[in-house]
Design a protein around this motif. Structure first.
Motif: not given
Length: 110
Positions: A28-29, A32-33, A96-97, A100
């Motif tokens: 996770g980033n 971006t989250g 990925q979402d 994040d």
């Protein structure tokens, strides 16, 4: 006694519970989250907010563990965890979402 079918059943049981070898781990980033959680604040960011179900309070999600958040969002997306609003929200999230969002929310404190 037929040992081969028993062995095959045991092997299938273990295979069903083992993680998929092809499952890709996502990292996770948090930045971006942050951008993906703008709608979450509408319910989860209001102190004492109650949604359309008067007996159901909206839980705080900031500071929850990454694992918990990822599991919850994945289960809502897959329909194995039930809540109409959350199911609809999570359906559009990729793995990925979700990673994040979990990275960002797990880093929040009071």
């Amino acid at each position: 006694m037929r040992p081969l079918p028993i062995v095959a059943c045991v092997a299938l049981a273990f295979a069903a519970h083992a993680p998929a070898a092809t499952a890709q781990q996502v990292t996770g980033n948090a930045e971006t989250g942050r951008g993906l959680t703008y709608t979450c604040v509408g319910c989860h960011g209001i102190e004492g907010y109650k949604n359309a179900y008067p007996h159901y309070h909206v839980p705080k999600i900031g500071g929850q563990s990454t694992e918990y958040l990822m599991n919850a969002l994945t289960e809502y997306r897959n329909g194995t965890r039930k809540h109409p609003t959350m199911e609809v929200q999570a359906q559009s999230f990729s793995d990925q979402d979700i990673a994040d969002i979990a990275a960002f929310l797990s880093g929040l404190t009071k």
